[in-house]
Design a protein around this motif. Structure first.
Motif, short mmCIF file in Angstrom:
data_model
loop_
_atom_site.label_atom_id
_atom_site.label_comp_id
_atom_site.label_asym_id
_atom_site.label_seq_id
_atom_site.Cartn_x
_atom_site.Cartn_y
_atom_site.Cartn_z
N ILE A 83 11.84 -9.30 -43.34
CA ILE A 83 10.56 -9.83 -43.81
C ILE A 83 10.66 -11.32 -44.18
CG2 ILE A 83 9.64 -7.62 -44.53
CD1 ILE A 83 10.30 -8.30 -47.42
N LYS A 84 11.87 -11.83 -44.28
CA LYS A 84 12.05 -13.26 -44.51
C LYS A 84 11.94 -14.07 -43.22
CE LYS A 84 14.79 -12.86 -48.70
NZ LYS A 84 16.11 -13.02 -49.30
N ALA A 85 12.05 -13.39 -42.07
CA ALA A 85 11.89 -14.09 -40.79
C ALA A 85 10.49 -14.68 -40.77
CB ALA A 85 12.09 -13.13 -39.63
N GLU A 86 10.38 -15.94 -40.38
CA GLU A 86 9.10 -16.64 -40.47
C GLU A 86 7.98 -15.93 -39.72
OE1 GLU A 86 7.18 -20.96 -39.43
OE2 GLU A 86 9.29 -20.86 -39.97
N SER A 87 8.29 -15.41 -38.53
CA SER A 87 7.24 -14.76 -37.75
C SER A 87 6.72 -13.51 -38.45
CB SER A 87 7.76 -14.40 -36.36
OG SER A 87 8.89 -13.54 -36.47
N TYR A 88 7.60 -12.74 -39.07
CA TYR A 88 7.16 -11.55 -39.78
C TYR A 88 6.44 -11.93 -41.06
CZ TYR A 88 9.74 -8.23 -36.83
OH TYR A 88 10.19 -7.45 -35.80
N ARG A 89 6.99 -12.88 -41.81
CA ARG A 89 6.41 -13.30 -43.08
C ARG A 89 4.97 -13.81 -42.86
NH1 ARG A 89 9.44 -17.39 -44.37
NH2 ARG A 89 7.84 -18.97 -44.14
N HIS A 90 4.80 -14.60 -41.81
CA HIS A 90 3.47 -15.14 -41.50
C HIS A 90 2.47 -14.00 -41.25
CE1 HIS A 90 0.32 -17.59 -39.76
NE2 HIS A 90 0.34 -16.84 -38.68
N ARG A 91 2.90 -13.02 -40.47
CA ARG A 91 2.00 -11.91 -40.16
C ARG A 91 1.74 -11.02 -41.37
NH1 ARG A 91 1.42 -9.89 -35.09
NH2 ARG A 91 0.10 -8.38 -36.13
N ILE A 92 2.75 -10.81 -42.20
CA ILE A 92 2.58 -9.98 -43.39
C ILE A 92 1.57 -10.63 -44.34
CG2 ILE A 92 3.75 -9.17 -45.50
CD1 ILE A 92 6.24 -8.68 -43.69
N GLU A 93 1.62 -11.95 -44.43
CA GLU A 93 0.72 -12.69 -45.31
C GLU A 93 -0.68 -12.87 -44.72
OE1 GLU A 93 2.92 -16.27 -46.02
OE2 GLU A 93 4.36 -15.26 -47.35
N SER A 94 -0.84 -12.61 -43.43
CA SER A 94 -2.15 -12.80 -42.79
C SER A 94 -3.08 -11.64 -43.14
CB SER A 94 -1.99 -12.89 -41.27
OG SER A 94 -1.70 -11.62 -40.72
N GLU A 95 -4.35 -11.85 -42.87
CA GLU A 95 -5.35 -10.82 -43.17
C GLU A 95 -5.10 -9.54 -42.37
OE1 GLU A 95 -10.10 -10.32 -42.54
OE2 GLU A 95 -9.40 -12.25 -43.32
N GLY A 96 -4.70 -9.68 -41.12
CA GLY A 96 -4.47 -8.51 -40.27
C GLY A 96 -3.17 -7.78 -40.56
N GLY A 97 -2.24 -8.47 -41.20
CA GLY A 97 -0.97 -7.86 -41.53
C GLY A 97 -0.08 -7.63 -40.31
#
Length: 187
Positions: free
Chosen positions: A157-171
């Protein structure tokens, strides 16, 4: 297609790739150059079959494989026939549209044809692999026990691509979260 073979002893593969701007920075320089002094070394690049055609962004990786082949090595073009069923979440703001198995297979066949313009697949000179050949029959529980236990959720979850998506509205969907494990299994 006839490819000119240049002995890796005459001209270093790494030197050619650097000269042509394919390598900007690298680690383990001596080990890699030592590995490539012998012929028939393997290298691979993966291609996601989300479309029926490759695009200009694929050209540098394809040409890297072609240079490796011209220098006596065996490139592996890995087409993600099974990981394409999930879709790589990297660089996406939302989950990709799910494709049918028929669409994915059509895209895989089209990509194989396009890659054949750059790589000689005759007589084992290059390998075209489809991860559906080993992932489609993968059993989930043994996979989690044997492969999944080596992955830290905290690191993932620290990987930037995953973190970005987790923080996005769509998850980030659970299926996309598993993409990293399947990609590692390919390697």
């Amino acid at each position: 297609m006839k490819l000119m073979k240049v002995s890796s002893h005459m001209t270093g593969t790494i030197d050619i790739l650097k000269e042509r701007g394919f390598i900007d920075n690298q680690t383990h320089e001596e080990e890699l150059e030592g590995y490539l002094t012998k012929e028939n070394r393997h290298c691979y690049i993966g291609f996601d079959p989300t479309a029926d055609s490759l695009h200009v962004g694929h050209l540098v990786p394809i040409m890297s494989l072609a240079h490796m082949q011209r220098n006596g090595h065996i490139p592996i073009a890995l087409v993600g026939g099974d990981t394409g069923r999930i879709g790589d979440p990297i660089g996406k703001n939302e989950m990709r549209q799910m494709m049918t198995l028929d669409t994915i297979e059509k895209n895989v066949q089209s990509i194989k044809k396009q890659l054949s313009r750059f790589l000689d697949f005759d007589e084992g000179k290059a390998i075209l692999a489809n991860n559906a050949d080993w992932l489609a029959s993968l059993e989930y529980i043994p996979f989690l026990r044997d492969i999944g236990r080596h992955f830290s959720i905290n690191k993932m979850i620290k990987a930037e691509s995953y973190r970005h998506r987790i923080e996005s509205e769509g998850g980030l969907s659970f299926i996309e979260f598993n993409y990293m494990l399947l990609q590692a299994f390919d390697f």
